[in-house]
Write a protein that holds these residues in place. Structure first.
Motif, PDB file in Angstrom:
ATOM      1  N   UNK A 167     -54.105  42.872  24.992  1.00 46.45           N
ATOM      2  CA  UNK A 167     -55.093  43.121  23.949  1.00 46.45           C
ATOM      3  C   UNK A 167     -55.410  44.603  23.926  1.00 46.45           C
ATOM      4  N   UNK A 168     -56.223  45.023  22.987  1.00 51.46           N
ATOM      5  CA  UNK A 168     -56.562  46.446  22.891  1.00 51.46           C
ATOM      6  C   UNK A 168     -57.692  46.783  23.852  1.00 51.46           C
ATOM      7  N   UNK A 169     -57.477  47.723  24.773  1.00 47.25           N
ATOM      8  CA  UNK A 169     -58.536  48.113  25.721  1.00 47.25           C
ATOM      9  C   UNK A 169     -59.548  49.043  25.056  1.00 47.25           C
ATOM     10  N   UNK A 170     -60.644  49.256  25.756  1.00 51.46           N
ATOM     11  CA  UNK A 170     -61.595  50.291  25.371  1.00 51.46           C
ATOM     12  C   UNK A 170     -61.032  51.604  25.907  1.00 51.46           C
ATOM     13  N   UNK A 171     -60.504  52.428  25.003  1.00 50.89           N
ATOM     14  CA  UNK A 171     -59.761  53.614  25.436  1.00 50.89           C
ATOM     15  C   UNK A 171     -60.639  54.591  26.217  1.00 50.89           C
ATOM     16  N   UNK A 172     -61.888  54.758  25.804  1.00 55.35           N
ATOM     17  CA  UNK A 172     -62.757  55.713  26.488  1.00 55.35           C
ATOM     18  C   UNK A 172     -63.035  55.272  27.923  1.00 55.35           C
ATOM     19  N   UNK A 173     -63.279  53.966  28.127  1.00 57.36           N
ATOM     20  CA  UNK A 173     -63.524  53.452  29.476  1.00 57.36           C
ATOM     21  C   UNK A 173     -62.267  53.568  30.333  1.00 57.36           C
TER      22      UNK A 173
ATOM     23  N   UNK B 285     -58.374  41.064  15.726  1.00 60.53           N
ATOM     24  CA  UNK B 285     -57.813  41.876  16.810  1.00 60.53           C
ATOM     25  C   UNK B 285     -58.211  41.297  18.163  1.00 60.53           C
ATOM     26  N   UNK B 286     -57.252  41.159  19.060  1.00 60.16           N
ATOM     27  CA  UNK B 286     -57.530  40.693  20.408  1.00 60.16           C
ATOM     28  C   UNK B 286     -57.804  41.909  21.298  1.00 60.16           C
ATOM     29  N   UNK B 287     -58.820  41.812  22.154  1.00 59.50           N
ATOM     30  CA  UNK B 287     -59.189  42.941  23.000  1.00 59.50           C
ATOM     31  C   UNK B 287     -58.951  42.629  24.478  1.00 59.50           C
ATOM     32  N   UNK B 288     -58.590  43.660  25.217  1.00 62.46           N
ATOM     33  CA  UNK B 288     -58.413  43.548  26.671  1.00 62.46           C
ATOM     34  C   UNK B 288     -59.716  43.983  27.328  1.00 62.46           C
ATOM     35  N   UNK B 289     -60.390  43.037  27.939  1.00 65.75           N
ATOM     36  CA  UNK B 289     -61.675  43.339  28.570  1.00 65.75           C
ATOM     37  C   UNK B 289     -61.462  44.117  29.867  1.00 65.75           C
ATOM     38  N   UNK B 290     -62.185  45.211  30.002  1.00 66.07           N
ATOM     39  CA  UNK B 290     -62.121  45.978  31.249  1.00 66.07           C
ATOM     40  C   UNK B 290     -63.140  45.390  32.217  1.00 66.07           C
ATOM     41  N   UNK B 291     -62.774  44.247  32.763  1.00 67.47           N
ATOM     42  CA  UNK B 291     -63.650  43.545  33.692  1.00 67.47           C
ATOM     43  C   UNK B 291     -63.777  44.335  34.988  1.00 67.47           C
ATOM     44  N   UNK B 292     -64.668  43.882  35.859  1.00 71.24           N
ATOM     45  CA  UNK B 292     -64.827  44.542  37.153  1.00 71.24           C
ATOM     46  C   UNK B 292     -63.538  44.462  37.957  1.00 71.24           C
ATOM     47  N   UNK B 293     -62.815  43.318  37.836  1.00 74.30           N
ATOM     48  CA  UNK B 293     -61.548  43.183  38.558  1.00 74.30           C
ATOM     49  C   UNK B 293     -60.514  44.159  38.019  1.00 74.30           C
ATOM     50  N   UNK B 294     -60.413  44.240  36.682  1.00 72.29           N
ATOM     51  CA  UNK B 294     -59.482  45.182  36.057  1.00 72.29           C
ATOM     52  C   UNK B 294     -59.783  46.598  36.551  1.00 72.29           C
ATOM     53  N   UNK B 295     -61.048  46.965  36.513  1.00 74.87           N
ATOM     54  CA  UNK B 295     -61.445  48.316  36.910  1.00 74.87           C
ATOM     55  C   UNK B 295     -61.106  48.599  38.371  1.00 74.87           C
TER      56      UNK B 295
ATOM     57  N   UNK C 120     -47.612  43.987  21.294  1.00 76.09           N
ATOM     58  CA  UNK C 120     -47.837  44.270  19.883  1.00 76.09           C
ATOM     59  C   UNK C 120     -48.343  45.694  19.673  1.00 76.09           C
ATOM     60  N   UNK C 121     -47.869  46.304  18.590  1.00 81.87           N
ATOM     61  CA  UNK C 121     -48.258  47.677  18.287  1.00 81.87           C
ATOM     62  C   UNK C 121     -49.755  47.790  18.013  1.00 81.87           C
ATOM     63  N   UNK C 122     -50.338  46.721  17.459  1.00 81.73           N
ATOM     64  CA  UNK C 122     -51.765  46.760  17.129  1.00 81.73           C
ATOM     65  C   UNK C 122     -52.642  46.907  18.372  1.00 81.73           C
TER      66      UNK C 122
ATOM     67  N   UNK D 129     -44.500  50.029  23.231  1.00 78.19           N
ATOM     68  CA  UNK D 129     -44.487  48.694  22.644  1.00 78.19           C
ATOM     69  C   UNK D 129     -43.244  47.952  23.116  1.00 78.19           C
ATOM     70  N   UNK D 130     -43.433  46.733  23.610  1.00 77.45           N
ATOM     71  CA  UNK D 130     -42.330  45.892  24.081  1.00 77.45           C
ATOM     72  C   UNK D 130     -42.353  44.593  23.284  1.00 77.45           C
ATOM     73  N   UNK D 131     -41.380  44.388  22.425  1.00 78.09           N
ATOM     74  CA  UNK D 131     -41.367  43.211  21.554  1.00 78.09           C
ATOM     75  C   UNK D 131     -40.680  42.030  22.237  1.00 78.09           C
ATOM     76  N   UNK D 132     -41.331  41.521  23.284  1.00 79.58           N
ATOM     77  CA  UNK D 132     -40.755  40.406  24.052  1.00 79.58           C
ATOM     78  C   UNK D 132     -41.852  39.396  24.399  1.00 79.58           C
ATOM     79  N   UNK D 133     -42.583  38.956  23.392  1.00 79.90           N
ATOM     80  CA  UNK D 133     -43.757  38.119  23.641  1.00 79.90           C
ATOM     81  C   UNK D 133     -43.443  36.844  24.422  1.00 79.90           C
TER      82      UNK D 133
END
Length: 311
Positions: free
Chosen positions: A35-41, A1-11, A57-59, A73-77
């Protein structure tokens, strides 16, 4: 699984988007993640504001249902990010997550694919050219809602985009396919003949792209209730004597109206002249969609104005 990091810039970008939402009285923040974010953050930073998370991706959206965030979900990679964002917005409208006149602050990776670096303020056009599920539920039909919605969306894309810069008119008849086939005849070679059933289902994006090419040929598409395209290039062999339509509509619309009256199918006609899409049931127009021919206007956030508005 690929994750989306909630970096300081993202935040910081998300906090800025929330401020923009409040200042502009916008309806939602839309974030396109890779990627999948940390939902709680993410939920903590969102601070009870409406946030829609879009992904290829749905995942990447696994677990979002356990929060009060919304997913698309947008299937246009392989598509450009602005095209992905546009599709995410219209899908959010189609899913009743946004209204057609909504104001949205969007966050996405405009320059660096590895991080969120761009923010845009978008006013959705009043006519995005997509029907909501609520609109289609008004129709009393045995055709599954999902099948009908996919075909209508495809028809609207054809009406709005045409093909290679040229306008395209076409017709789909959805449902009651055996009776529709019995009341139609091939106009010539059927480009779909011989293909396996799975290769003719409109749920597949590649199939829909192929249908856009075939739509340039004469004749109608016949679509079964399960989404299988049973035939292309069919000439609808029905009389329109018992049908009454507005002046100015051509033979394609009269045939679409007539076949919907003779069968239980729903006809969807695309006007070549202006891209208007009309749905026919029992010989009458039940829905009409005017696809927007204007491109979305993307406007980068004016940081100076936001700062001065908060001072």
């Amino acid at each position: 699984m690929k994750y989306q990091k909630l970096s300081s810039q993202f935040t910081e970008f998300l906090k800025l988007a929330i401020r923009m939402l409040e200042i502009a009285e916008a309806d939602a923040v839309l974030i396109f993640v890779d990627g999948q974010p940390d939902w709680e953050k993410l939920k903590a930073v969102a601070d009870n504001h409406k946030v829609i998370v879009a992904a290829d991706r749905e995942e990447f959206l696994e677990g979002i249902d356990e929060t009060d965030l919304h997913g698309v979900v947008v299937e246009l990679e392989e598509s450009p990010i602005l095209e992905k964002l546009m599709h995410a917005l219209v899908e959010a409208v189609a899913n009743d997550q946004l209204s057609t006149g909504a104001k949205v602050v969007s966050l996405y990776s405009g320059f660096d694919e590895e991080r969120i670096d761009t923010i845009s303020f978008i006013r959705l056009d009043e006519r995005l050219g997509r029907l909501t599920s609520r609109d289609l539920r008004k129709l009393e039909t045995s055709v599954p809602l999902e099948t009908l919605k996919i075909v209508v969306d495809l028809a609207v894309e054809i009406g709005r985009e045409g093909r290679e810069g040229k306008p395209v008119g076409t017709c789909f008849v959805v449902g009651d396919h055996r009776k529709v086939l019995a009341n139609s005849a091939p106009s010539g070679f059927d480009p779909l003949k011989g293909y396996a059933k799975k290769d003719r289902n409109i749920a597949d994006r590649s199939v829909r792209e192929n249908l856009k090419e075939i739509a340039q040929l004469d004749g109608a598409f016949v679509v079964a209730a399960d989404g299988t395209v049973e035939a292309a290039g069919r000439m609808l062999d029905v009389t329109s004597a018992s049908v009454t339509l507005s002046k100015g509509l051509g033979a394609r619309h009269w045939a679409a109206a007539a076949i919907s009256k003779k069968t239980k199918g729903i006809s969807i006609a695309v006007s070549e002249s202006n891209g208007t899409v009309r749905l026919f049931q029992e010989g009458e127009v039940v829905l009409r969609i005017e696809p927007s021919r204007r491109a979305m206007k993307w406007k980068d956030l004016d940081f100076d104005n936001i700062q001065s508005a908060n001072d």
